[in-house]
Design a protein around this motif. Structure first.
Motif, PDB file in Angstrom:
ATOM      1  N   HIS A 137       0.787  -1.229   0.000  1.00  0.00           N
ATOM      2  CA  HIS A 137       0.000   0.000   0.000  1.00  0.00           C
ATOM      3  C   HIS A 137       0.825   1.288   0.000  1.00  0.00           C
ATOM      4  CE1 HIS A 137      -4.054  -1.760   0.159  1.00  0.00           C
ATOM      5  NE2 HIS A 137      -3.383  -2.799   0.621  1.00  0.00           N
ATOM      6  N   ALA A 138       1.994   1.280   0.567  1.00  0.00           N
ATOM      7  CA  ALA A 138       2.833   2.480   0.540  1.00  0.00           C
ATOM      8  C   ALA A 138       3.654   2.565  -0.747  1.00  0.00           C
ATOM      9  CB  ALA A 138       3.759   2.522   1.749  1.00  0.00           C
TER      10      ALA A 138
ATOM     11  N   CYS B  20      -1.865 -13.308   7.871  1.00  0.00           N
ATOM     12  CA  CYS B  20      -0.980 -13.333   9.036  1.00  0.00           C
ATOM     13  C   CYS B  20      -0.582 -11.926   9.445  1.00  0.00           C
ATOM     14  CB  CYS B  20       0.267 -14.164   8.745  1.00  0.00           C
ATOM     15  SG  CYS B  20       1.266 -13.533   7.382  1.00  0.00           S
ATOM     16  N   GLU B  21      -0.112 -11.820  10.691  1.00  0.00           N
ATOM     17  CA  GLU B  21       0.480 -10.578  11.176  1.00  0.00           C
ATOM     18  C   GLU B  21       1.977 -10.818  11.283  1.00  0.00           C
ATOM     19  OE1 GLU B  21       0.100  -7.236  14.705  1.00  0.00           O
ATOM     20  OE2 GLU B  21      -0.704  -9.247  15.073  1.00  0.00           O
ATOM     21  N   LEU B  22       2.739 -10.005  10.558  1.00  0.00           N
ATOM     22  CA  LEU B  22       4.198 -10.130  10.574  1.00  0.00           C
ATOM     23  C   LEU B  22       4.801  -9.025  11.424  1.00  0.00           C
ATOM     24  CD1 LEU B  22       4.855 -10.866   6.785  1.00  0.00           C
ATOM     25  CD2 LEU B  22       4.679 -12.505   8.664  1.00  0.00           C
TER      26      LEU B  22
ATOM     27  N   SER C 170       9.647  -2.346  17.190  1.00  0.00           N
ATOM     28  CA  SER C 170       9.151  -2.945  15.963  1.00  0.00           C
ATOM     29  C   SER C 170       7.789  -2.366  15.591  1.00  0.00           C
ATOM     30  CB  SER C 170       9.050  -4.462  16.124  1.00  0.00           C
ATOM     31  OG  SER C 170       8.028  -4.801  17.035  1.00  0.00           O
ATOM     32  N   ALA C 171       7.353  -2.727  14.417  1.00  0.00           N
ATOM     33  CA  ALA C 171       6.011  -2.416  13.931  1.00  0.00           C
ATOM     34  C   ALA C 171       5.527  -3.668  13.203  1.00  0.00           C
ATOM     35  CB  ALA C 171       6.032  -1.213  12.996  1.00  0.00           C
ATOM     36  N   THR C 172       4.223  -3.803  13.069  1.00  0.00           N
ATOM     37  CA  THR C 172       3.676  -4.996  12.432  1.00  0.00           C
ATOM     38  C   THR C 172       2.857  -4.637  11.200  1.00  0.00           C
ATOM     39  OG1 THR C 172       1.646  -5.006  13.747  1.00  0.00           O
ATOM     40  CG2 THR C 172       3.532  -6.207  14.648  1.00  0.00           C
TER      41      THR C 172
ATOM     42  N   GLN D 243       0.502 -11.359  -2.988  1.00  0.00           N
ATOM     43  CA  GLN D 243       0.723 -10.936  -1.606  1.00  0.00           C
ATOM     44  C   GLN D 243       0.248  -9.508  -1.486  1.00  0.00           C
ATOM     45  OE1 GLN D 243       4.438 -11.874   0.320  1.00  0.00           O
ATOM     46  NE2 GLN D 243       4.140 -10.316   1.892  1.00  0.00           N
ATOM     47  N   GLU D 244      -0.455  -9.259  -0.404  1.00  0.00           N
ATOM     48  CA  GLU D 244      -0.887  -7.895  -0.094  1.00  0.00           C
ATOM     49  C   GLU D 244      -0.454  -7.590   1.325  1.00  0.00           C
ATOM     50  OE1 GLU D 244      -4.827  -4.992  -0.126  1.00  0.00           O
ATOM     51  OE2 GLU D 244      -5.028  -7.081  -0.746  1.00  0.00           O
ATOM     52  N   ASP D 245       0.262  -6.492   1.492  1.00  0.00           N
ATOM     53  CA  ASP D 245       0.712  -6.046   2.811  1.00  0.00           C
ATOM     54  C   ASP D 245      -0.130  -4.845   3.215  1.00  0.00           C
ATOM     55  OD1 ASP D 245       2.695  -7.975   2.738  1.00  0.00           O
ATOM     56  OD2 ASP D 245       4.236  -6.594   2.065  1.00  0.00           O
ATOM     57  N   ILE D 246      -0.736  -4.944   4.385  1.00  0.00           N
ATOM     58  CA  ILE D 246      -1.633  -3.902   4.876  1.00  0.00           C
ATOM     59  C   ILE D 246      -1.079  -3.393   6.203  1.00  0.00           C
ATOM     60  CG2 ILE D 246      -4.001  -3.393   5.590  1.00  0.00           C
ATOM     61  CD1 ILE D 246      -4.711  -6.037   3.946  1.00  0.00           C
TER      62      ILE D 246
END
Length: 172
Positions: free
Chosen positions: A47-48, A93-95, A109-111, A127-130
């Protein structure tokens, strides 16, 4: 629906392989195996950074992101939890994205949430990172301030602070 049917066990095994590959990449700082676990026509939505189509777009992005600050100071990307959705062949999942110790044992850290869609044969087709980019900026500013306090702030982090944190001290 994906049109493919994968068992829960196959999806779990594929995700375990994903996590192992990501961990190895974080340890060796070789990002090619990470990219190689995607299909040639991977759709990667970040998204960024935007939407990337194909390994040829993902590969330079991941190398640039992970080999420049703050990505270069992230030490691992473990999943904190995951859900298997057999009907869509997805893993949600939460990474975690912890940064290296600034010098006193502090973990900052940040998730993000990632949604991975399985293609079969150990490959991922989407893959989608939110996430909220401001949380990553805030964590990075916090890390920089701690490193500065400890006298361990590297030049690249100081340059990042000057660019992304007004006055080098930040408004976050």
């Amino acid at each position: 629906m994906t049109g493919n049917t994968f068992t829960r066990d196959e999806l779990a095994e594929a995700f375990a392989g994903f996590e192992k590959t990501v961990d190895r990449a974080a340890q060796t700082r070789d990002w090619d195996p990470w990219v190689d676990q995607y299909t040639d026509d991977i759709l990667y939505i970040e998204h960024a950074a935007g939407t990337m189509r194909g390994r040829d777009e993902v590969r330079p992005w991941i190398w640039k992101t992970m080999e420049s600050f703050p990505g270069s100071y992230m030490t691992s990307f473990p999943s904190l939890w995951s859900v298997i959705d057999e009907a869509t062949a997805r893993i949600i999942c939460e990474l975690d994205n912890p940064m290296r110790d600034p010098g006193d044992g502090t973990i900052i850290s940040a998730t993000n949430i990632s949604i991975l869609t399985y293609a079969g044969d150990g490959k991922w087709k989407r893959q989608e990172d939110i996430y909220n980019p401001l949380r990553f900026v805030s964590a990075t500013v916090k890390w920089c301030r701690k490193a500065e306090e400890l006298g361990t702030l590297p030049d690249e982090a100081a340059q990042w602070m000057a660019k992304f944190s007004p006055g080098g001290r930040g408004a976050l």
